[in-house]
Design an enzyme around this catalytic site. Structure first.
Site, short mmCIF file in Angstrom:
data_model
loop_
_atom_site.label_atom_id
_atom_site.label_comp_id
_atom_site.label_asym_id
_atom_site.label_seq_id
_atom_site.Cartn_x
_atom_site.Cartn_y
_atom_site.Cartn_z
N ALA A 65 -37.30 53.31 90.78
CA ALA A 65 -38.46 53.40 91.67
C ALA A 65 -38.17 52.55 92.90
CB ALA A 65 -39.69 52.86 90.95
N GLY A 109 -36.48 54.25 86.94
CA GLY A 109 -36.94 55.61 87.20
C GLY A 109 -35.79 56.60 87.37
N GLU A 112 -34.96 57.51 83.92
CA GLU A 112 -36.10 58.30 83.42
C GLU A 112 -36.06 59.73 83.96
OE1 GLU A 112 -38.83 55.21 84.74
OE2 GLU A 112 -39.61 55.06 82.70
N1 3HC Z 1 -36.01 49.85 95.47
C1 3HC Z 1 -35.93 49.47 96.75
N2 3HC Z 1 -34.85 48.91 97.28
C2 3HC Z 1 -33.79 48.73 96.49
C3 3HC Z 1 -33.80 49.10 95.13
C4 3HC Z 1 -34.97 49.70 94.62
N3 3HC Z 1 -35.04 50.11 93.36
N4 3HC Z 1 -32.60 48.79 94.59
C5 3HC Z 1 -31.86 48.25 95.56
N5 3HC Z 1 -32.58 48.22 96.72
C6 3HC Z 1 -32.13 47.75 98.04
C7 3HC Z 1 -31.89 46.26 98.06
O1 3HC Z 1 -33.07 45.56 98.35
C8 3HC Z 1 -30.85 46.15 99.15
O2 3HC Z 1 -31.52 46.23 100.37
P1 3HC Z 1 -31.02 45.39 101.63
O3 3HC Z 1 -29.63 45.84 101.89
O4 3HC Z 1 -32.02 45.70 102.67
O5 3HC Z 1 -31.07 43.95 101.18
C9 3HC Z 1 -30.03 47.43 99.01
O6 3HC Z 1 -30.87 48.32 98.27
C10 3HC Z 1 -28.73 47.25 98.26
O7 3HC Z 1 -29.00 46.57 97.05
P2 3HC Z 1 -28.01 45.44 96.48
O8 3HC Z 1 -27.67 44.49 97.56
O9 3HC Z 1 -28.62 44.93 95.25
O10 3HC Z 1 -26.70 46.33 96.17
P3 3HC Z 1 -25.73 46.31 94.93
O11 3HC Z 1 -24.75 47.38 95.17
O12 3HC Z 1 -25.25 44.92 94.66
O13 3HC Z 1 -26.61 46.73 93.67
C11 3HC Z 1 -28.17 48.03 92.37
C12 3HC Z 1 -27.20 47.99 93.58
C13 3HC Z 1 -27.36 47.87 91.09
C14 3HC Z 1 -28.86 49.35 92.38
C15 3HC Z 1 -29.16 46.87 92.49
O14 3HC Z 1 -29.72 46.87 93.78
C16 3HC Z 1 -30.31 46.92 91.51
O15 3HC Z 1 -30.14 46.52 90.37
N6 3HC Z 1 -31.46 47.40 91.98
C17 3HC Z 1 -32.67 47.40 91.20
C18 3HC Z 1 -32.67 48.50 90.21
C19 3HC Z 1 -33.95 48.47 89.43
O16 3HC Z 1 -34.46 47.45 89.04
N7 3HC Z 1 -34.47 49.67 89.17
C20 3HC Z 1 -35.70 49.79 88.46
C21 3HC Z 1 -36.81 49.77 89.44
S1 3HC Z 1 -38.37 49.77 88.61
C22 3HC Z 1 -38.58 51.34 88.09
O17 3HC Z 1 -37.74 52.17 88.26
C23 3HC Z 1 -39.89 51.63 87.45
C24 3HC Z 1 -39.88 52.96 86.78
O18 3HC Z 1 -39.83 52.79 85.41
C25 3HC Z 1 -41.10 53.77 87.13
#
Ligand code: 3HC
Ligand code: NAI
Length: 708
Positions: A65, A109, A112
């Site tokens: 998400a 997500g 999912e």
């Molecule tokens: N939403 C919005 N922005 C995101 C994002 C997300 N899910 N994931 C990453 N970003 C953004 C970061 O803020 C960053 O932005 P910036 O360059 O402006 O600072 C950019 O993307 C790159 O991220 P990273 O610097 O972390 O890049 P990496 O390559 O080191 O890592 C990643 C990539 C493994 C995807 C890592 O960013 C990560 O773990 N992201 C979070 C993933 C996550 O938690 N997903 C679950 C979200 S909750 C959800 O899905 C709820 C659902 O069940 C409904």
């Protein structure tokens, strides 16, 4: 045929292809789920299309998400539409097989979405996971309902409550993936999709064989709850995630989703989740140095040397060895070298015993560390990290020596915890290559790496050290050059107040308990025992010699004078049994404190946990404001990140400044001003704190002075 800006559709023969293009990580921002839905529906009506592949454009499948949207939902700016689950249900209902083609990370997500598709294929280095608990929430789009149907209860609980990613090979074994694709992912996914044409799609919601029986599942859930309580003390989300997976075993699919939604909402609106989302963005912000762009050339670092194999040097060497980088480690005499290497070996052996890695991996890591008594080979390394005793003369002597030996372009780093980096650099003819790399103790465990920017430190050296931090699993935070830098400057008053509280009558164990129960990994006095009380004692003696004594309470000095340095001598603030780290209150210490208090005429009283907490943390908030006002840190959220990764501050409380914002800047200021009246100069409110309070500006919006 273009669908939307965010999801494009194309065809390869009878296969319809949907490509998500929402850089950088294809998050499910508004428009992405809708684009996927429109694409699946359009292909559904297209007689030429017999199966569908969903793939991510760019570096990854869908990473989850859009986390930025959560803040908008909780602040009421947007409503969480009924949307996403219904969209996924529609994808799942498609009569044409839908195959998710995964590379990079299918997280949250993203996974999912993939599980609502009928099949999943992935490249070998892809990762899948439900990391939501790391944001204080749980999967909110049926992850807790579909994952157990694919992977079974044990794995689903592990993934949803733990949040760690799973490698493609493991995901295949668990039943989350159907195939690993060698070579081109899209071609492999198309080939796979062709094999499913004409077959009734396999819908995850209909699978029940892995859901188990109530009897078989009960111990799994009980063990998971227990483990989560220990691993994530005080945190709500892992328990909620387990509840949601349990619902999958007890309720029909759609009711299970409804239960998951209830738990998701509860977590999303909790303070814990708001704090953890703040941390997520803070951890990314900290990597951004305003005057250093992505175009700065990095210095390749393939070989490193460490000087000093003491408490810090050994841990520092381990960090590089763990990341596959060979390290030379130099000592002054054989006994110290042997001692250092034995400690490294013991630490590795402990990890093997705990199952963190294998004996073979330990052997590989040990083989990367070369112990020696000379500077042999130092002319070939790309980076040298000095970790000898804290003393300016010694450090300057060493930097003078390595300046003569190191190859041009090598990074010369000091692990000093207090000393002036510019003065250390002045011992070399290349101050632009000198930087502070201040690891936190234990150096192989704590993730904070405080990088100290000297006046001459080059942008290339800074950018390289930021990149190396990430490579060795640390969080690099760039700070300005000042006595004690940023971390210790803030932690000093915190530990100082713990000592004052002890003198004023709070029991040693009660001080630690208040902080531990609130969420800190350890209490302040037990932390002192772990790190070694002699470190600060030596620093205070140096300061006294230089006529700069801080006039701190003397209990720790008295303990050190008795040889009570902490865990390493079996006694400090507490006493310790041999080979056991459990602190035991010591009546001898209680007596020293009482006698000292009597001698100093300190009145005795009792304190509530909340008073203890505020006394300690407010002193750090005040110092943090001073640091910002002097331009020694880039932003308040960097300070939050430092507390989390350097001092064991609980993630679910967001960090020092974020927590203080929760109390309110005016209240913090009023209390500090009050203590200033009561206790004198050490509580003088910083200028920035006063200004923030007067204007009602939250700490997170504090504008630091230009960095220097
Ligand atoms: N939403 C919005 N922005 C995101 C994002 C997300 N899910 N994931 C990453 N970003 C953004 C970061 O803020 C960053 O932005 P910036 O360059 O402006 O600072 C950019 O993307 C790159 O991220 P990273 O610097 O972390 O890049 P990496 O390559 O080191 O890592 C990643 C990539 C493994 C995807 C890592 O960013 C990560 O773990 N992201 C979070 C993933 C996550 O938690 N997903 C679950 C979200 S909750 C959800 O899905 C709820 C659902 O069940 C409904
Ligand atoms: P330590 O006393 O455990 O180790 C220092 C080692 O350096 C000793 O083994 C000594 O023999 C060796 N040494 C001295 N001169 C040398 C030389 N010329 N060549 C090679 N080796 C030499 O000290 P510790 O605690 O590891 O501290 C090292 C540095 O790290 C200090 O600058 C300290 O301020 C800093 N630091 C310490 C932390 C801690 O918690 N111990 C935390 C963060 C930084």
């Amino acid at each position: 045929m273009a669908m939307s800006d965010l999801v494009q559709s194309s065809k390869s023969g009878e296969i319809g292809i949907l490509t998500v293009n929402n850089p950088p990580v294809n998050a499910l921002s508004p428009g992405v789920p809708e684009g996927i839905l429109a694409g699946v529906e359009a292909f559904g009506k297209d007689d030429g299309v017999k199966a569908i592949v969903l793939i991510g454009g760019g570096r990854t499948f869908i990473a989850g998400a859009d986390i930025k949207e959560f803040g908008k939902m909780t602040s009421g700016q947007t409503r969480r539409g009924p949307g996403f689950n219904e969209i996924l249900n529609t994808v799942e209902k498609s009569s044409k097989p839908v195959v998710a083609a995964i590379h990079g990370t299918a997280f949250g997500g993203g996974l999912e979405t993939a599980m609502a598709c009928h099949y999943r294929v992935a490249v070998a280095d892809a990762l899948v996971g439900q990391p939501e608990v790391k944001l204080g929430i749980i999967p909110g789009a049926a992850g807790t309902q579909r994952l157990p149907r694919l992977a079974g209860i044990q794995k689903a609980v592990e993934m949803c409550a733990g949040g760690d990613p799973v490698k493609a090979a493991d995901a295949l074994k668990a039943g989350i993936l159907d195939q690993i694709v060698e070579g081109d992912l899209l071609a492999g996914a198309i080939a796979f999709a062709k094999t499913k044409i004409g077959q009734a799609p396999r819908r995850t919601r209909d699978l029940t064989d892995k859901l188990g029986t109530a009897e078989a599942n009960a111990p799994v859930f009980a063990a998971a709850r227990d483990a989560a309580r220990k691993r994530a003390r005080n945190v709500l989300a892992p328990q909620a995630a387990i509840d949601a997976v349990e619902a999958a075993t007890k309720l029909p699919f759609d009711q299970g989703i409804a239960r998951e939604a209830e738990l998701f909402q509860k977590c999303l609106f909790s303070d814990q989740s708001k704090s953890m989302i703040h941390v997520f963005f803070g951890e990314r912000e900290v990597a951004k140095i305003p005057d250093i762009g992505k175009d700065i050339q990095l210095i390749p670092v393939n070989k490193v040397a460490v000087i000093g194999a003491g408490t810090m040097g050994g841990g520092i060497a381990m960090n590089f060895a763990n990341a596959g980088i060979p390290v030379l480690i130099k000592e002054t005499d054989q006994a110290a070298l042997d001692r250092g290497m034995n400690t490294i070996k013991k630490n590795y052996a402990n990890s093997v015993a705990k199952g963190r890695f294998t004996q073979a991996q330990m052997d590989e890591r040990m083989a990367r560390i070369t112990p020696q008594l000379t500077y042999d080979g130092f002319d070939k390394v790309d980076m040298i990290v000095e970790a000898v005793f804290e003393g300016m003369e010694l450090k300057k002597k060493i930097f003078g020596e390595i300046d003569k030996i190191a190859k041009p372009g090598a990074i010369l780093a000091s692990n000093t915890s207090t000393l002036n980096i510019n003065e250390i650099a002045s011992a070399t003819k290349r101050p632009q290559f000198v930087i502070g790399t201040h690891f936190f103790s234990p150096a192989n465990v704590m993730r904070l790496l405080e990088l100290v920017r000297g006046a001459a430190t080059s942008k290339e050296v800074i950018a390289t050290c930021m990149a190396i931090s990430k490579k060795i699993g640390k969080i690099g935070v760039l700070v300005g050059n000042c006595w004690g830098f940023v971390g210790n400057r803030m932690f000093g008053p915190y530990r100082r107040e713990a000592q004052y509280l002890a003198l004023e009558g709070a029991k040693v164990a009660d001080i630690d308990k208040a902080l531990y129960e609130w969420g800190m990994a350890m209490g302040p006095l037990a932390t002192g025992d772990l790190a070694g009380l002699d470190v600060g004692w030596r620093i205070r003696k140096e300061l006294a010699l230089a006529g700069k004594s801080t006039g701190e309470p003397t209990v720790e000095d008295l303990l050190c004078e008795l040889g009570r340095y902490g865990q390493k001598t079996g006694a400090g603030w507490y006493k310790y049994e041999k080979g056991d780290r459990t602190p035991h209150p010591d009546p001898e210490v209680a007596k020293i404190i009482k006698d000292t208090a009597a001698e100093l005429g300190v009145p005795q009283k009792t304190f509530t946990d909340s008073e203890i907490l505020r006394r300690l943390l407010f002193s750090s908030v005040n110092e943090a404001c001073r640091i910002l006002e002097e331009g020694k840190a880039y932003r308040a959220s960097d300070i939050d990140v430092m507390w989390l990764h350097g001092f064991g501050f609980p993630r679910y409380r967001g960090g020092l400044m974020y927590w203080a914002d929760g109390i309110g800047v005016k209240e913090v200021y009023a209390q500090i001003a009050n203590w200033h009246q009561q206790y004198g100069a050490r509580w003088a409110p910083s200028r920035l704190l006063r200004e923030l309070a007067e204007s009602g500006t939250p700490f997170r919006e504090a504008k630091p002075a230009p960095f220097n």
